[in-house]
Design a protein around this motif. Structure first.
Motif, PDB file in Angstrom:
ATOM      1  N   SER A 129      66.533  21.410  26.171  1.00  9.67           N
ATOM      2  CA  SER A 129      67.494  20.430  26.251  1.00  9.67           C
ATOM      3  C   SER A 129      68.566  20.786  27.305  1.00  9.67           C
ATOM      4  CB  SER A 129      68.471  19.794  25.031  1.00  9.67           C
ATOM      5  OG  SER A 129      68.989  19.299  25.308  1.00  9.67           O
TER       6      SER A 129
ATOM      7  N   GLU B 242      64.049  17.839  21.385  1.00  5.24           N
ATOM      8  CA  GLU B 242      62.813  16.972  20.640  1.00  5.24           C
ATOM      9  C   GLU B 242      63.198  15.596  20.725  1.00  5.24           C
ATOM     10  OE1 GLU B 242      61.020  18.400  16.890  1.00  5.24           O
ATOM     11  OE2 GLU B 242      61.380  16.522  16.263  1.00  5.24           O
ATOM     12  N   SER B 243      62.183  14.757  20.950  1.00  2.97           N
ATOM     13  CA  SER B 243      62.279  13.207  20.966  1.00  2.97           C
ATOM     14  C   SER B 243      61.149  12.542  20.602  1.00  2.97           C
ATOM     15  CB  SER B 243      63.027  12.781  22.480  1.00  2.97           C
ATOM     16  OG  SER B 243      63.348  11.500  22.346  1.00  2.97           O
ATOM     17  N   HIS B 244      61.115  11.488  20.094  1.00  2.00           N
ATOM     18  CA  HIS B 244      60.072  10.591  19.488  1.00  2.00           C
ATOM     19  C   HIS B 244      60.030   9.240  20.122  1.00  2.00           C
ATOM     20  CE1 HIS B 244      60.023  13.210  15.407  1.00  2.00           C
ATOM     21  NE2 HIS B 244      60.389  13.861  16.632  1.00  2.00           N
TER      22      HIS B 244
ATOM     23  N   ALA C 238      55.280  17.105  16.181  1.00  2.94           N
ATOM     24  CA  ALA C 238      56.384  18.058  16.363  1.00  2.94           C
ATOM     25  C   ALA C 238      55.832  19.623  16.083  1.00  2.94           C
ATOM     26  CB  ALA C 238      57.297  17.796  15.140  1.00  2.94           C
TER      27      ALA C 238
ATOM     28  N   TYR D  93      67.078  23.660  21.617  1.00  5.96           N
ATOM     29  CA  TYR D  93      65.896  22.861  21.252  1.00  5.96           C
ATOM     30  C   TYR D  93      65.851  21.527  21.285  1.00  5.96           C
ATOM     31  CZ  TYR D  93      61.713  21.243  18.947  1.00  5.96           C
ATOM     32  OH  TYR D  93      60.706  20.749  18.195  1.00  5.96           O
TER      33      TYR D  93
ATOM     34  N   LEU E  94      56.014  24.478  22.933  1.00  7.65           N
ATOM     35  CA  LEU E  94      57.427  24.781  23.738  1.00  7.65           C
ATOM     36  C   LEU E  94      57.523  26.363  23.593  1.00  7.65           C
ATOM     37  CD1 LEU E  94      59.861  23.869  25.347  1.00  7.65           C
ATOM     38  CD2 LEU E  94      60.844  23.472  23.071  1.00  7.65           C
TER      39      LEU E  94
ATOM     40  N   THR F 143      58.683  17.718  23.504  1.00  5.82           N
ATOM     41  CA  THR F 143      59.604  18.738  23.405  1.00  5.82           C
ATOM     42  C   THR F 143      59.954  19.393  24.656  1.00  5.82           C
ATOM     43  OG1 THR F 143      57.842  20.260  22.845  1.00  5.82           O
ATOM     44  CG2 THR F 143      59.052  19.313  20.869  1.00  5.82           C
TER      45      THR F 143
ATOM     46  N   LYS G 210      60.903  26.110  14.770  1.00  6.28           N
ATOM     47  CA  LYS G 210      62.170  25.356  15.769  1.00  6.28           C
ATOM     48  C   LYS G 210      63.413  26.203  15.754  1.00  6.28           C
ATOM     49  CE  LYS G 210      60.796  20.401  14.955  1.00  6.28           C
ATOM     50  NZ  LYS G 210      61.078  19.215  14.090  1.00  6.28           N
TER      51      LYS G 210
ATOM     52  N   ALA H 181      53.917  20.194  19.123  1.00  2.00           N
ATOM     53  CA  ALA H 181      54.816  20.449  20.464  1.00  2.00           C
ATOM     54  C   ALA H 181      55.735  21.471  20.326  1.00  2.00           C
ATOM     55  CB  ALA H 181      55.538  19.101  20.481  1.00  2.00           C
ATOM     56  N   ALA H 182      56.083  21.923  18.922  1.00  4.49           N
ATOM     57  CA  ALA H 182      57.152  22.882  19.069  1.00  4.49           C
ATOM     58  C   ALA H 182      56.376  24.441  19.482  1.00  4.49           C
ATOM     59  CB  ALA H 182      57.698  23.019  17.461  1.00  4.49           C
TER      60      ALA H 182
ATOM     61  N   ARG I 192      67.277  19.123  16.135  1.00  3.42           N
ATOM     62  CA  ARG I 192      67.849  18.661  17.405  1.00  3.42           C
ATOM     63  C   ARG I 192      69.328  17.889  17.245  1.00  3.42           C
ATOM     64  NH1 ARG I 192      64.552  13.003  17.374  1.00  3.42           N
ATOM     65  NH2 ARG I 192      64.034  12.989  15.194  1.00  3.42           N
TER      66      ARG I 192
END
Length: 586
Positions: A81, A89-91, A34, A87, A41, A78, A529, A37-38, A447
């Protein structure tokens, strides 16, 4: 990279079919997941264009401990959306983190839009852009099958792909990861679709250079024993998260029939125990995890007259049973699995789909929409009509389904019914109606996910609800989870990976951090974020909670709207002050 002081980033330009690799020392302080990736982004996103514009980036990142230690199984994506406009974000677990590591990368940044549908093949030796026109329009399962047949190769591979919902830019479409896992929530499937990207296959055979093998094996065994020989994760293997159905039902916290009720008269019939007794056929693990928390249930589907049946295997968990079960008034495990299967094949996020359908059911009953809109007799408990509607959502067959394909926030703008639309911060409600901490937590989370800060856990464990404690818990828990997700540790293992364990594991791979370093990381990721959200226009000023959440009792009784609004104001004031202090210190 392991043993290096940089993050190895693969940049892919779909429009020009080019790839570039950069070794980013400046990202090293964010570890991975995260955090990295943040930051990627933040530097690649375009603030003033649509979330689905081809120039918007899609980022996938793993962490320094990925696949090296038990239950460090996640990859983090990321994106901007398309569902909330902020923002994303997904896992996801499965084999993806292992495949990215074996291919030799820490992060992947994808930009541009392919001129025709394609899928990517990423290995440790090459990046290929393959024609996907023949599989565009196929469901998730068929897409995976075709790519497996087309792309043989050495080593274990991961195949991530979208279904019809992603192709048609439904803003809560997801990305399927290795059949039983997903990048869910917030519309990453639509981001794939907007780029004409049907799938990505990743594999490789890179070695993992660990210099101090003796200390590594010692630390690995210590963590492995905590995972397998204590109670820290036992519940996830046994019944798994579906055990929550009975628990929440017993304390008036299980959202039912669009939250007209907070307990379900058929909860026992769709409980984790009933699924285990009637449908459970096996348990599966993500790569690098010994727990087996992925519960696979089976139901029979008739495909022809004369008693012709096929057995369908589907993964299930609490959130799916809630969103596609109790929230829709579905009374049996077989019917819940049928609906889950339809959602899976279409490539939709299960929570958002269930919440949208629950709202549509009540809106139809109240006359806000008509049968001509829904093309199905939506009624709580009517499984086959919901299955029709799910297919209509994925295909966006008419104006109504095109609108609700943008999510519930857009649906109520056009049709009304905002007072019974189960939305927190523009995202559909997760499967808890426990009280103030959950309601606040999902609203303010980075998120807008219940997993950002687990406010429901405070509601369930507190002996008394105290406003200051709620604020402290929601903020501190989200910061601590930022550390875990930057390391790509599965949140189910949060009791295993305390800070001492994290520091020991990092030290083994040559990252000699201190507790202060982890605190710095927690704040950097949390506020990065928030900075992204602000730049994308995020604000909770004048925010209104849906009326329904105040009408239906929680485990603490009915919530008071004035108190929840006060909590939101307290949170905003506290975080804004901390954000200013953090910004000045940067």
């Amino acid at each position: 990279m392991i043993g290096k002081d940089f993050i190895r980033v693969l940049y892919i330009d779909l429009r020009n079919q080019k790839a570039d690799i950069q070794e980013r020392k400046d990202l090293y302080k964010y570890l991975g997941g995260a955090g990295v990736a943040a930051k990627l982004l933040e530097e690649n996103m375009k603030k003033d264009v649509d979330p689905l514009h081809e120039n918007q980036p899609l980022i996938i990142s793993i962490g320094p401990l990925s696949t090296i230690f038990p239950v460090v199984t996640k990859a983090v994506a990321t994106f901007v959306s398309p569902h909330t406009g902020e923002y994303g974000e997904s896992h996801a677990g499965g084999r993806l983190a292992m495949a990215i590591r074996n291919a030799g990368y820490d992060a992947i940044v994808i930009t541009g839009k392919a001129q025709k549908p394609i899928y990517l093949v990423i290995t440790d030796k090459n990046i290929e852009f393959k024609d996907a026109r023949a599989i565009w329009g196929l469901d998730v399962e068929e897409t995976g099958r075709v790519i497996r047949e087309r792309e043989p190769g050495p080593g274990k591979r991961s195949i991530i792909r979208i279904g019809r919902a992603g192709e048609n830019l439904v803003t809560y479409s997801c990305v399927n990861v290795d059949t039983y896992r997903h990048f869910g929530r917030l519309g990453i499937g639509a981001v794939f679709g907007s780029k004409n990207l049907k799938a990505i296959m990743i594999m490789g055979e890179e070695d993992l250079p660990i210099s101090n093998l003796k200390e590594y094996f010692k630390t690995y065994q210590e963590i492995y024993k905590k995972v397998t020989q204590t109670d820290a994760m036992a519940k996830y293997h046994e019944l798994g998260t579906p055990m929550n159905i009975k628990v929440l039902n017993s304390i008036n916290s299980l959202p039912t029939k669009n939250l007209l009720q907070s307990n379900f008269e058929y909860a026992d019939d769709i409980s984790g125990e009933t699924f285990a007794e009637k449908n459970l056929v096996r348990k599966v693990s993500c790569v690098g995890c010994p727990i087996g928390c992925i519960h696979i249930g089976q139901f029979r589907r008739e495909f022809d007259k004369g008693y012709e049946y096929e057995s369908i295997a589907v993964s299930y968990d609490h959130e799916l049973i809630y969103a596609l079960g109790s929230l829709l008034g579905i009374k049996t495990t077989d019917e819940v699995l049928q609906i889950i299967d339809e959602v899976e094949l279409a490539g939709l996020d299960a929570i958002s789909t269930g919440v949208v359908l629950a709202w549509a059911t009540e809106a139809l009953r109240k006359g806000l929409i008509s049968r001509e809109d829904t093309l199905a007799d939506l009624e709580f408990g009517n499984t086959m009509e919901y299955i029709k509607a799910i297919d209509n959502i994925a295909e966006r067959v008419n104006e109504f389904y095109y609108t609700i394909g943008k999510g519930l926030k857009e649906a109520v703008k056009k049709y009304g019914g905002e007072e019974f639309a189960l939305l927190y911060g523009g995202n559909e409600m997760a499967g808890y109606h426990t009280g103030y901490a959950f309601a606040l937590g999902q609203t303010v989370g980075a998120r807008h996910s219940h997993l950002d800060n687990a406010g429901y856990s405070y509601d369930q464990s507190a002996k008394e609800l105290k406003d200051e404690e709620i604020i402290d818990y929601v903020i501190n828990e989200e910061k601590e989870r930022a550390v875990l997700t930057s390391l790509c540790i599965c949140l189910f293992a949060r009791k295993v990976y305390d800070r001492a364990t994290i520091l020991k594991a990092l030290n083994v791979v040559g990252i000699n951090w201190t507790n202060d370093d982890l605190t710095r990381l927690a704040n950097d990721v949390f506020f990065t974020k928030l900075k992204i959200k602000k730049e994308l226009g995020y604000s909770l000023e004048n925010y209104k909670f849906p009326k329904r959440i105040f009408e239906t009792p929680t485990m603490w009784g009915k919530m008071d709207e004035e108190r929840l609004n006060r909590l939101l104001k307290m949170y905003i004031e506290r975080v804004e002050k901390e954000y200013e202090d953090w910004s000045r210190g940067k």
